[in-house]
Design an enzyme around this catalytic site. Structure first.
Site, PDB file in Angstrom:
ATOM      1  N   GLU A  30       0.847  -1.102  14.039  1.00 51.89           N
ATOM      2  CA  GLU A  30      -0.067  -0.392  13.138  1.00 51.89           C
ATOM      3  C   GLU A  30      -1.477  -0.464  13.680  1.00 51.89           C
ATOM      4  O   GLU A  30      -1.930  -1.533  14.105  1.00 51.89           O
ATOM      5  CB  GLU A  30      -0.083  -1.012  11.728  1.00 51.89           C
ATOM      6  CG  GLU A  30       1.116  -0.678  10.876  1.00 51.89           C
ATOM      7  CD  GLU A  30       0.966  -1.127   9.425  1.00 51.89           C
ATOM      8  OE1 GLU A  30      -0.173  -1.117   8.909  1.00 51.89           O
ATOM      9  OE2 GLU A  30       1.986  -1.498   8.830  1.00 51.89           O
TER      10      GLU A  30
ATOM     11  N   GLU B 222       3.797  -8.164   7.563  1.00 53.32           N
ATOM     12  CA  GLU B 222       2.536  -8.856   7.299  1.00 53.32           C
ATOM     13  C   GLU B 222       2.623 -10.016   6.319  1.00 53.32           C
ATOM     14  O   GLU B 222       1.846 -10.083   5.362  1.00 53.32           O
ATOM     15  CB  GLU B 222       1.478  -7.855   6.832  1.00 53.32           C
ATOM     16  CG  GLU B 222       1.192  -6.768   7.836  1.00 53.32           C
ATOM     17  CD  GLU B 222      -0.020  -5.916   7.462  1.00 53.32           C
ATOM     18  OE1 GLU B 222      -0.451  -5.965   6.296  1.00 53.32           O
ATOM     19  OE2 GLU B 222      -0.535  -5.217   8.347  1.00 53.32           O
TER      20      GLU B 222
ATOM     21  N   TYR C 159      -6.563  -3.527  12.710  1.00 54.60           N
ATOM     22  CA  TYR C 159      -7.433  -2.440  12.239  1.00 54.60           C
ATOM     23  C   TYR C 159      -8.910  -2.572  12.606  1.00 54.60           C
ATOM     24  O   TYR C 159      -9.774  -2.216  11.803  1.00 54.60           O
ATOM     25  CB  TYR C 159      -7.269  -2.283  10.719  1.00 54.60           C
ATOM     26  CG  TYR C 159      -5.954  -1.609  10.365  1.00 54.60           C
ATOM     27  CD1 TYR C 159      -5.832  -0.228  10.434  1.00 54.60           C
ATOM     28  CD2 TYR C 159      -4.838  -2.349  10.000  1.00 54.60           C
ATOM     29  CE1 TYR C 159      -4.636   0.413  10.127  1.00 54.60           C
ATOM     30  CE2 TYR C 159      -3.634  -1.733   9.698  1.00 54.60           C
ATOM     31  CZ  TYR C 159      -3.540  -0.355   9.766  1.00 54.60           C
ATOM     32  OH  TYR C 159      -2.358   0.274   9.471  1.00 54.60           O
TER      33      TYR C 159
ATOM     34  N   ASP D 121       0.818  -1.215   0.000  1.00 55.41           N
ATOM     35  CA  ASP D 121       0.000   0.000   0.000  1.00 55.41           C
ATOM     36  C   ASP D 121       0.854   1.269   0.000  1.00 55.41           C
ATOM     37  O   ASP D 121       0.661   2.152   0.817  1.00 55.41           O
ATOM     38  CB  ASP D 121      -0.907  -0.057   1.250  1.00 55.41           C
ATOM     39  CG  ASP D 121      -1.881   1.090   1.335  1.00 55.41           C
ATOM     40  OD1 ASP D 121      -2.429   1.476   0.298  1.00 55.41           O
ATOM     41  OD2 ASP D 121      -2.081   1.599   2.468  1.00 55.41           O
TER      42      ASP D 121
HETATM   43  C1  BDP Z   1      -1.286  -2.486   6.637  1.00 59.42           C
HETATM   44  C2  BDP Z   1       0.014  -2.295   5.861  1.00 59.42           C
HETATM   45  C3  BDP Z   1       0.286  -0.844   5.517  1.00 59.42           C
HETATM   46  C4  BDP Z   1      -0.983  -0.187   4.989  1.00 59.42           C
HETATM   47  C5  BDP Z   1      -2.051  -0.269   6.071  1.00 59.42           C
HETATM   48  C6  BDP Z   1      -3.347   0.411   5.644  1.00 59.42           C
HETATM   49  O1  BDP Z   1       1.113  -2.817   6.579  1.00 59.42           O
HETATM   50  O2  BDP Z   1       1.329  -0.754   4.581  1.00 59.42           O
HETATM   51  O3  BDP Z   1      -0.775   1.124   4.566  1.00 59.42           O
HETATM   52  O4  BDP Z   1      -2.332  -1.623   6.292  1.00 59.42           O
HETATM   53  O5  BDP Z   1      -4.153  -0.245   4.976  1.00 59.42           O
HETATM   54  O6  BDP Z   1      -1.811  -3.728   6.363  1.00 59.42           O
HETATM   55  O7  BDP Z   1      -3.539   1.570   5.953  1.00 59.42           O
END
Ligand code: BDP
Length: 603
Positions: free
Chosen positions: A508, A414, A470, A166
């Site tokens: 993240e 990942e 997330y 991404d």
């Molecule tokens: C994660 C990735 C990262 C993406 C992020 C996203 O490690 O590179 O930018 O998600 O979707 O899975 O914001």
């Protein structure tokens, strides 16, 4: 090939001239540049700045999205007084693969767009005259290369990069090019390990050279006072009453190494180092035997106009933003950054989780962008990919091992670790990388949402865990966020119940946020929602002892491929792409400036 990773220095034995500035540039869609003689140089190209990614300078889409071969060329003059020295051209980064020619002669090729390489050009150059360096670069993405992706051909014949990751496939000479002169007999590498206490620090050093010789080594403090000396290819420098390198309280000593032949000094190399130790013990991340709670970011080298180029001005600003918000760490997601970033971090006392460009090792990432359904590690590209992967791990560790700021190595972002086929791959990767770092820093990788405590088959490998999660954004979003929190707690309860006695860092989490979009009550994409999501995660972090770090995604908004999930890039930044705060930055600043460095220790 010698491939010294030492950062260039200027002294009585070495010179360093940057070949940055305008180069001639040409696309080579039919890969016929060599047939056309472009390795000898050309004058009819576009003037292209270096360091820079070429993409965002262009106003037409075919050029911006260009995927394939392209060339840079530049003249350089080599003064006669450099005769007798070896001549090298050092490329900070050429994304993703390069072939270097000097005066038409092929010197070497290199794969990997985020680490430096050196062309030994002594036999190809002319002294007292103009010389020409030409570089053929290729920016295609493949499954057997890092970072992973595909290159597709559109019906109109144009090629296009399909990243399994991404961030935008910014390409070109993204970092400085150095013309170096070095002595024929020279130092090629050095490394250090440490033992520290308040009363005394011992620096164990080892030097590598391309010849048998004697060595003298000294260590000077920040006032230039020599505090320890030693002799021999390896040895100890003992410092009484040392000033240790600490998190957000850095102190740098200068190590100077001299190479002596027949009683004469023939080379010296000096560098700044910090005296400190790093260890993982139970749930604790220890720097100088003291517990450290990480707060910081995942980042990108990304800015307007020059794309992924290293820009010292942007970096200065980013460091100041991190200090302002109370950060003490970052991950070099998703590739090793320019060396100067680590120099900044060394000086500011900021810890770095240094990541190799192993990203996109997951077919779900491909299907998110195009549709594929297979485990990544079952692919027939794995053997070739592994060779490149371990090569880049070796180069990253070789390049960055002496930085006090480097806390740990992230060997992948990942990967799909939920299938059995991932296990042999990571067994080999962790075995083959075990001895590379003399300081034996912790090694890890990030685990994505799909690789839960239940599902990941690779939990045995990392020395500590990096979790990318997330809830509240990619699932259980908006009004469902309370269920997202519950799911996250359920997963963390499993970690808690297990006998895994290692720290977990959230590497993240976040919400895309359009700056200036306000909404009461909150709605996804609003500044209010970003704060609510961070508050949710912070409540969770505060409830588990084994969580020893928080690094939201991302420090700043950054460019990605265009797509129905992205509005001009990824907007999860706490700061905008031009490095101004969103409302959530003020929230986080309040939290982080209050958290003690040793948060949770002894609980
Ligand atoms: C994660 C990735 C990262 C993406 C992020 C996203 O490690 O590179 O930018 O998600 O979707 O899975 O914001």
């Amino acid at each position: 090939m010698e491939d010294s990773m030492l950062y260039p220095v200027i002294n009585n034995y070495r010179s360093d001239e940057k070949l940055d500035g305008l180069w001639n540039f040409k696309f080579d869609p039919a890969s016929e540049g060599e047939k056309q003689g472009w390795q000898n140089g050309f004058n009819d190209g576009i003037k292209m700045p270096v360091p820079a990614s070429f993409n965002d300078f262009f106003t037409d889409k075919d050029a911006r999205e260009y995927t394939g071969d392209f060339w840079y060329t530049k003249k350089f003059f080599l003064p006669i007084y450099f005769k007798g020295q070896d001549i090298q051209i050092r490329f900070g980064a050429a994304t993703h693969r390069a072939v270097v020619f000097v005066n038409g002669q092929k010197i070497r090729s290199h794969e990997g767009g985020f680490l430096p390489f050196t062309a030994e050009v002594s036999d190809a150059v002319k002294f007292g005259e103009d010389n020409v360096v030409s570089v053929k670069i290729n920016n295609e993405l493949h499954r057997d290369a890092l970072p992973a992706g595909d290159t597709m051909t559109l019906k109109n014949g144009k090629r296009m990069a399909k990243p399994f990751f991404d961030f935008y496939n910014y390409s070109g000479l993204n970092r400085s090019v150095h013309l170096l002169t070095v002595p024929k007999d020279r130092i090629t590498d050095y490394s250090t390990t440490y033992e520290v206490s308040d009363e005394q620090a011992t620096v164990h050093y080892t030097v590598t050279a391309n010849t048998d010789a004697d060595f003298k080594v000294s260590l000077a403090d920040e006032n230039g006072q020599v505090v320890a000396t030693s002799e021999g290819q390896s040895g100890d420098l003992v410092v009484k009453d040392p000033t240790l390198w600490n998190v957000r309280d850095a102190y740098l000593y200068t190590i100077e190494i001299s190479l002596i032949k027949d009683g004469q000094t023939v080379d010296t190399y000096s560098d700044e180092i910090g005296l400190r130790t790093i260890e993982i013990k139970g749930h604790e991340i220890l720097v100088n035997h003291q517990s450290v709670y990480l707060r910081g970011f995942g980042r990108h080298e990304d800015s307007i106009y020059a794309g992924r180029a290293f820009d010292i001005n942007v970096e200065r600003r980013d460091m100041n933003l991190m200090k302002w918000i109370g950060a003490n760490s970052f991950r070099s997601s998703h590739y090793p950054y320019d060396e100067q970033v680590y120099r900044f971090a060394d000086r500011e006392g900021i810890l770095v989780i240094d990541e190799v460009p192993a990203v996109g090792f997951k077919m779900a990432a491909a299907s998110f962008l195009g549709g594929l359904d297979q485990s990544f590690f079952d692919g027939d590209w794995i053997h070739e990919l592994y060779k490149k992967h371990i090569d880049q791990v070796k180069d990253m560790i070789k390049r960055d091992k002496n930085h006090p700021s480097v806390l740990a190595w992230s060997l992948c972002n990942e990967p799909d670790t939920s299938t059995d086929s991932a296990v042999p791959y990571f067994t080999k990767l962790f075995n083959d990388s075990a001895e590379l770092d003399p300081q034996k820093r912790p090694r890890t990788f990030t685990l994505n949402e799909d690789d839960t405590f239940e599902k990941s088959k690779c939990k045995q490998f990392p020395d500590f865990f990096l979790l990318n999660r997330y809830p509240g954004w990619y699932h259980k979003w908006g009004y469902e966020i309370s269920d997202g929190e519950a799911a996250l707690r359920d997963e963390l309860d499993e970690w808690q119940k297990s006998d895994i006695d290692k720290p977990v860092v959230f590497s993240e989490y976040g919400a895309d946020t359009e700056p200036g979009l306000h909404k009461l009550p909150s709605i996804m994409w609003s500044e209010e929602y970003q704060i609510e999501l961070l508050e949710m995660f912070d409540r969770v972090f505060d409830s588990y002892d084994f969580i020893r770090g928080e690094q939201p995604w991302n420090l700043a908004d950054f460019q990605t491929v265009e797509g129905n999930m992205r509005v001009n890039g990824n907007k999860k930044g706490l700061f905008t792409r031009d490095r101004q705060p969103k409302a959530a930055a003020f929230y986080l600043r309040k939290r982080w400036t209050k958290l003690p460095l040793n948060y949770k220790s002894g609980q």
